[in-house]
Design an enzyme around this catalytic site. Structure first.
Site, short mmCIF file in Angstrom:
data_model
loop_
_atom_site.label_atom_id
_atom_site.label_comp_id
_atom_site.label_asym_id
_atom_site.label_seq_id
_atom_site.Cartn_x
_atom_site.Cartn_y
_atom_site.Cartn_z
N HIS A 261 26.59 43.73 -12.12
CA HIS A 261 27.11 42.95 -13.25
C HIS A 261 28.36 42.23 -12.75
CE1 HIS A 261 27.83 41.74 -17.25
NE2 HIS A 261 28.20 42.87 -17.84
N HIS A 301 19.29 36.22 -11.81
CA HIS A 301 19.88 36.54 -13.11
C HIS A 301 18.77 37.02 -14.03
CE1 HIS A 301 22.15 36.15 -16.83
NE2 HIS A 301 23.21 36.19 -16.07
N ASP A 357 28.58 34.24 -10.10
CA ASP A 357 29.39 34.99 -9.14
C ASP A 357 29.30 34.46 -7.72
OD1 ASP A 357 30.54 36.85 -10.85
OD2 ASP A 357 28.66 37.97 -10.94
N1 ACO Z 1 18.12 39.00 -3.66
C1 ACO Z 1 16.87 39.27 -3.26
N2 ACO Z 1 15.86 39.55 -4.09
C2 ACO Z 1 16.15 39.58 -5.40
C3 ACO Z 1 17.43 39.31 -5.90
C4 ACO Z 1 18.43 39.01 -4.97
N3 ACO Z 1 19.67 38.73 -5.38
N4 ACO Z 1 17.42 39.40 -7.25
C5 ACO Z 1 16.16 39.72 -7.59
N5 ACO Z 1 15.38 39.81 -6.46
C6 ACO Z 1 13.94 40.07 -6.40
C7 ACO Z 1 13.62 41.52 -6.69
O1 ACO Z 1 13.56 42.29 -5.50
C8 ACO Z 1 12.27 41.39 -7.34
O2 ACO Z 1 11.32 41.16 -6.34
P1 ACO Z 1 9.83 41.80 -6.46
O3 ACO Z 1 9.23 41.13 -7.67
O4 ACO Z 1 9.18 41.47 -5.17
O5 ACO Z 1 10.03 43.27 -6.67
C9 ACO Z 1 12.39 40.11 -8.16
O6 ACO Z 1 13.35 39.33 -7.47
C10 ACO Z 1 12.84 40.34 -9.60
O7 ACO Z 1 14.06 41.07 -9.55
P2 ACO Z 1 14.56 42.06 -10.66
O8 ACO Z 1 15.51 43.03 -10.06
O9 ACO Z 1 13.37 42.62 -11.40
O10 ACO Z 1 15.29 41.09 -11.65
P3 ACO Z 1 16.31 41.51 -12.75
O11 ACO Z 1 16.24 40.49 -13.80
O12 ACO Z 1 16.13 42.94 -13.16
O13 ACO Z 1 17.71 41.47 -11.97
C11 ACO Z 1 19.83 40.87 -11.23
C12 ACO Z 1 18.70 40.56 -12.21
C13 ACO Z 1 20.31 42.33 -11.42
C14 ACO Z 1 21.03 39.96 -11.54
C15 ACO Z 1 19.33 40.66 -9.79
O14 ACO Z 1 18.89 39.33 -9.60
C16 ACO Z 1 20.37 41.01 -8.73
O15 ACO Z 1 20.50 42.20 -8.37
N6 ACO Z 1 21.12 40.01 -8.23
C17 ACO Z 1 22.18 40.27 -7.26
C18 ACO Z 1 23.40 40.80 -7.99
C19 ACO Z 1 24.12 39.72 -8.78
O16 ACO Z 1 24.38 38.64 -8.26
N7 ACO Z 1 24.50 40.08 -10.02
C20 ACO Z 1 25.27 39.17 -10.88
C21 ACO Z 1 24.49 38.76 -12.08
S1 ACO Z 1 25.41 37.63 -13.04
C22 ACO Z 1 26.48 38.63 -13.92
O17 ACO Z 1 26.26 39.77 -14.18
C23 ACO Z 1 27.71 38.01 -14.33
#
Ligand code: ACO
Length: 422
Positions: A261, A301, A357
């Site tokens: 987050h 996201h 971010d």
């Molecule tokens: N890098 C690589 N792969 C990713 C990333 C990433 N940053 N984000 C998602 N994926 C992939 C997952 O591995 C998944 O792949 P799969 O379908 O092969 O299993 C797919 O994309 C979907 O990902 P989920 O985790 O199901 O997506 P979710 O909506 O739950 O997660 C999140 C969203 C937590 C923001 C995620 O994209 C992430 O961890 N990003 C990196 C952390 C980040 O930047 N957080 C800030 C968010 S903005 C905020 O809070 C202000």
């Protein structure tokens, strides 16, 4: 085409038809079919837990609006304090209201001396400023016994004012403690962002560059609210038990602390530093794609699946800041990462784009903030979002104490075994 949904319980043949309004239908329909039937929805992916008129977000179209106003217009023309008023009251302030609001916030920035002398001084010398902030927010509530009176509008307004006004003071205090510098008291002659920068950096003569003051204000505007994110949901869940707003805001700040987050901007800068140089970008991207567990931090996201409008504004703000501070050396790695990821099917197919971010950490670093302060910088403006939702929650007749149901998957009933029989 009727705006209704019909659900049939095939076990009993019972059918129910309910209206779909604004893309939502009431879960009460399921209750009517069978009170013992529940919807399994981990992380509330498909569940609207409240009605809200504060922030509108369309993840596919990359739209973010506060009370109907596009974030792009607010970031260009407004100020954080004006936006705070808007989020809390539903309308932009008139000139007269703005003067009063600014005066009120400015005159609530001081904190009780015991907060600093006894509470903050008690932390270990290397305490993380975000951990300090979370506990300081909760501790602040102990100074205001009237905070418990959440049924009184007068008391609620007072606590809202205090929390908004004092959050930069607490944040700067946590920082100054962590570097062993004397605390700088709030200066009522400065604007909200300038006062914060002054409390952070003043040692001897300190002049605030108006471009950096403006950049800080824009960052505050962009982070002020984001509807039902993890932190705001924590605020609503704890607030639904009628805990005081300081305790609820401390819970929200705790949620924000997590690296998935608000902790992501810190993770982005660490990631860029680990990558070290542009040449290492392709290997890093391959590592992320291999499923080794590394993520491209600052990408992806839960809601934005096209682009994050805040990321676009922040990228521009980054260049404004670098004009004053000089370019952050990690910028080139970030640009290369962005370019590589946006042309790679792994990221394109999963709709992973830079989020707020990805660039904010680079700005914070260029402004001189240590990485450990990044989430604190997010918490300062998000305080108003938490409070706007808390206020909305308390006025919402549909709401009750938050209490989701579970899908029990544990053992069937069994008899207690005496210690010797196990
Ligand atoms: N890098 C690589 N792969 C990713 C990333 C990433 N940053 N984000 C998602 N994926 C992939 C997952 O591995 C998944 O792949 P799969 O379908 O092969 O299993 C797919 O994309 C979907 O990902 P989920 O985790 O199901 O997506 P979710 O909506 O739950 O997660 C999140 C969203 C937590 C923001 C995620 O994209 C992430 O961890 N990003 C990196 C952390 C980040 O930047 N957080 C800030 C968010 S903005 C905020 O809070 C202000």
């Amino acid at each position: 085409m009727p705006d209704t949904i019909t659900i049939t319980d095939d076990r009993t043949g019972k059918t129910i038809t309910v209206p779909i309004q604004g893309g939502v239908f009431p879960a009460a329909a399921v209750r009517e079919l069978d009170p013992a039937l529940f919807i399994y929805d981990p992380a509330y992916m498909q569940t609207a837990a409240c009605k809200s008129s504060i922030t509108y977000l369309d993840g596919d179209a990359g739209i973010l609006r506060y009370r109907g106003y596009p974030i792009e217009q607010l970031a260009e023309k407004s100020t954080y304090l004006e936006v705070a008023y808007l989020l809390l009251n539903g309308e932009l302030p008139t000139a007269e209201q703005l003067v009063k609001w600014k005066h009120d916030v400015t005159h609530h920035t001081f904190i009780h001396e015991n907060m600093r002398k006894r509470f903050v001084d008690g932390f270990h010398y290397d305490a993380h400023p975000m951990g300090m902030l979370v506990s300081s927010i909760a501790a602040l509530g102990t100074f205001y016994d009237d905070a418990k009176d959440i049924t009184s509008k007068e008391s609620r307004d007072k606590q809202i004012l205090r929390l908004i006004a004092k959050s930069p003071t607490l944040a700067a205090m946590c920082y100054r403690f962590s570097v062993g510098q004397p605390f700088v008291y709030p200066d009522n002659n400065l604007s909200f962002p300038a006062n914060f920068l002054n409390m952070m950096w003043k040692v001897g003569d300190y002049e605030i560059d108006p471009r950096l003051e403006r950049a800080m204000d824009v960052l505050f505007i962009l982070h002020a609210d984001h509807e039902q994110n993890c932190g705001t949901t924590a605020m609503r869940v704890v607030g639904s038990s009628h805990a005081d707003p300081y305790t609820s805001a401390a819970a929200a700040a705790s949620a924000l602390y997590g690296p998935l987050h608000g902790g992501a901007n810190e993770a982005v800068v660490r990631m860029l530093a680990d990558i070290g140089s542009i040449e290492n970008v392709p290997a890093f991207i391959e590592e992320v794609k291999s499923g080794s567990g590394s993520r491209l931090m600052g990408f992806g996201h839960r809601v934005y699946k096209n682009f994050d409008p805040r990321a676009t504004i922040i990228k521009k703000t980054a260049y404004d800041v670098f004009e004053v501070t000089g370019k952050n050396p990690l910028l080139d790695i970030a640009l290369k990462l962005e370019e590589t990821a946006l042309s790679d099917p792994y990221f394109v197919d999963r709709k992973l784009y830079p989020n707020v971010d990805f660039y904010s950490g680079l700005i914070y670093q260029a402004l001189g903030f240590p990485v450990a302060m990044f989430t604190v910088l997010f918490a300062i403006p998000r305080t108003v979002g938490w409070l706007a939702h808390w206020q909305e929650l308390l006025g919402d007749k549909d709401q009750k104490i938050s209490r989701p149901r579970q899908w029990y998957t544990g053992p069937e009933p069994r008899n207690y075994l005496a210690l010797g029989d196990r």
